[in-house]
Design a protein around this motif. Sequence first.
Motif, PDB file in Angstrom:
ATOM      1  N   VAL A 234       0.829  -1.213   0.000  1.00 55.04           N
ATOM      2  CA  VAL A 234       0.000   0.000   0.000  1.00 55.04           C
ATOM      3  C   VAL A 234       0.860   1.259   0.000  1.00 55.04           C
ATOM      4  CG1 VAL A 234      -1.677   1.344   1.329  1.00 55.04           C
ATOM      5  CG2 VAL A 234      -1.954  -1.127   1.103  1.00 55.04           C
ATOM      6  N   SER A 235       1.869   1.302   0.857  1.00 58.44           N
ATOM      7  CA  SER A 235       2.724   2.497   0.929  1.00 58.44           C
ATOM      8  C   SER A 235       3.543   2.672  -0.351  1.00 58.44           C
ATOM      9  CB  SER A 235       3.651   2.421   2.148  1.00 58.44           C
ATOM     10  OG  SER A 235       4.460   1.254   2.102  1.00 58.44           O
ATOM     11  N   GLN A 236       3.997   1.566  -0.942  1.00 61.45           N
ATOM     12  CA  GLN A 236       4.740   1.660  -2.204  1.00 61.45           C
ATOM     13  C   GLN A 236       3.842   2.197  -3.315  1.00 61.45           C
ATOM     14  OE1 GLN A 236       6.006  -2.426  -2.583  1.00 61.45           O
ATOM     15  NE2 GLN A 236       8.052  -2.019  -1.783  1.00 61.45           N
ATOM     16  N   LEU A 237       2.607   1.706  -3.363  1.00 64.55           N
ATOM     17  CA  LEU A 237       1.674   2.162  -4.387  1.00 64.55           C
ATOM     18  C   LEU A 237       1.368   3.642  -4.201  1.00 64.55           C
ATOM     19  CD1 LEU A 237      -0.137   1.590  -6.787  1.00 64.55           C
ATOM     20  CD2 LEU A 237      -1.892   0.762  -5.206  1.00 64.55           C
ATOM     21  N   TYR A 238       1.226   4.060  -2.966  1.00 68.46           N
ATOM     22  CA  TYR A 238       0.983   5.479  -2.674  1.00 68.46           C
ATOM     23  C   TYR A 238       2.122   6.321  -3.251  1.00 68.46           C
ATOM     24  CZ  TYR A 238      -0.157   9.711  -0.032  1.00 68.46           C
ATOM     25  OH  TYR A 238      -0.482  10.993   0.321  1.00 68.46           O
ATOM     26  N   THR A 239       3.360   5.868  -3.029  1.00 67.12           N
ATOM     27  CA  THR A 239       4.532   6.603  -3.516  1.00 67.12           C
ATOM     28  C   THR A 239       4.567   6.638  -5.038  1.00 67.12           C
ATOM     29  OG1 THR A 239       5.820   5.984  -1.557  1.00 67.12           O
ATOM     30  CG2 THR A 239       7.058   6.679  -3.499  1.00 67.12           C
ATOM     31  N   VAL A 240       4.267   5.508  -5.674  1.00 70.04           N
ATOM     32  CA  VAL A 240       4.266   5.428  -7.140  1.00 70.04           C
ATOM     33  C   VAL A 240       3.248   6.402  -7.730  1.00 70.04           C
ATOM     34  CG1 VAL A 240       3.616   3.955  -9.098  1.00 70.04           C
ATOM     35  CG2 VAL A 240       5.126   3.067  -7.321  1.00 70.04           C
ATOM     36  N   VAL A 241       2.073   6.431  -7.136  1.00 74.51           N
ATOM     37  CA  VAL A 241       1.009   7.312  -7.643  1.00 74.51           C
ATOM     38  C   VAL A 241       1.364   8.779  -7.439  1.00 74.51           C
ATOM     39  CG1 VAL A 241      -1.377   8.059  -7.297  1.00 74.51           C
ATOM     40  CG2 VAL A 241      -0.833   5.620  -7.363  1.00 74.51           C
ATOM     41  N   MET A 242       1.783   9.147  -6.248  1.00 75.58           N
ATOM     42  CA  MET A 242       2.078  10.551  -5.957  1.00 75.58           C
ATOM     43  C   MET A 242       3.283  11.061  -6.744  1.00 75.58           C
ATOM     44  SD  MET A 242      -0.480  11.068  -4.150  1.00 75.58           S
ATOM     45  CE  MET A 242      -0.212  12.802  -3.740  1.00 75.58           C
TER      46      MET A 242
ATOM     47  N   LEU B  39      -5.889   9.848  -3.284  1.00 72.93           N
ATOM     48  CA  LEU B  39      -4.869   9.513  -2.294  1.00 72.93           C
ATOM     49  C   LEU B  39      -4.288  10.743  -1.616  1.00 72.93           C
ATOM     50  CD1 LEU B  39      -2.916   6.593  -4.018  1.00 72.93           C
ATOM     51  CD2 LEU B  39      -4.866   6.503  -2.468  1.00 72.93           C
ATOM     52  N   ALA B  40      -4.314  11.874  -2.304  1.00 70.99           N
ATOM     53  CA  ALA B  40      -3.789  13.105  -1.713  1.00 70.99           C
ATOM     54  C   ALA B  40      -4.608  13.507  -0.490  1.00 70.99           C
ATOM     55  CB  ALA B  40      -3.802  14.227  -2.747  1.00 70.99           C
ATOM     56  N   LYS B  41      -5.875  13.045  -0.438  1.00 67.60           N
ATOM     57  CA  LYS B  41      -6.761  13.367   0.679  1.00 67.60           C
ATOM     58  C   LYS B  41      -6.654  12.340   1.811  1.00 67.60           C
ATOM     59  CE  LYS B  41     -10.106  15.374  -2.550  1.00 67.60           C
ATOM     60  NZ  LYS B  41     -11.481  15.245  -3.108  1.00 67.60           N
ATOM     61  N   ASP B  42      -5.923  11.269   1.578  1.00 67.58           N
ATOM     62  CA  ASP B  42      -5.805  10.215   2.590  1.00 67.58           C
ATOM     63  C   ASP B  42      -4.346   9.831   2.767  1.00 67.58           C
ATOM     64  OD1 ASP B  42      -6.203   8.206   4.358  1.00 67.58           O
ATOM     65  OD2 ASP B  42      -7.544   7.013   3.116  1.00 67.58           O
TER      66      ASP B  42
END
Length: 205
Positions: A95-103, A132-135
């Motif tokens: 989850v954290s890796q995906l967050y980083t990839v997206v942002m 994701l920017a909101k969470d």
Amino acid sequence: MIALLHGILVEATPSQAVVDAGGVGFELGISGTTAAALPAVGEEVRLFTRFRLANDVMSLYGFATSEERAMFDRLIAVSSVGPRMALSVLSKFSVSQLYTVVMAEDAKSMATVPGVGKKTAQRLILELKGTLAKDRSLAGATVPLPGQLPLAPASVSAVEDARAALLSMGFTPQEAELALDGYDDKDMRVEELLGAALKRLGMEA
């Protein structure tokens, strides 16, 4: 609604798990990340779940953490992304890796997911980034150690239970979030929350 499943792990593959809960065997689709965290067959397991009804087919999906389930909800909200592709993405990235990839708008890394081409990768990033920017809580989501899925009883909030009910009724994750916005600190029962949410959505409770 089924928000959580606690029982004995009967079968496990990289993409599927069968859990005996109270004498009933539940078959769940899972990601590679969750599969790696499962205990040995025959041991107790607890999975956060998401029920889906599509084309008259009922499916149940299991997740090692509530954060992974939340990311699954956001992935399937993207146009043309179904549960299978969402689990494929969650098998490639935590989850954290995906967050980083997206942002970071890293479409090249996103395109390394099996079944995700360049155009789909760009669409995933475009549609996920605003959500994701909101969470930001998902940025620091932890990954369970291999074979050590947490077994302590989970506290599923009334809001989370109401959200699961709305999703099982066919509402999108965005609609569920909007309908329950502002109720996190309210001391209300699931039935009361669901009734208020349905009124917000223009339906009778």
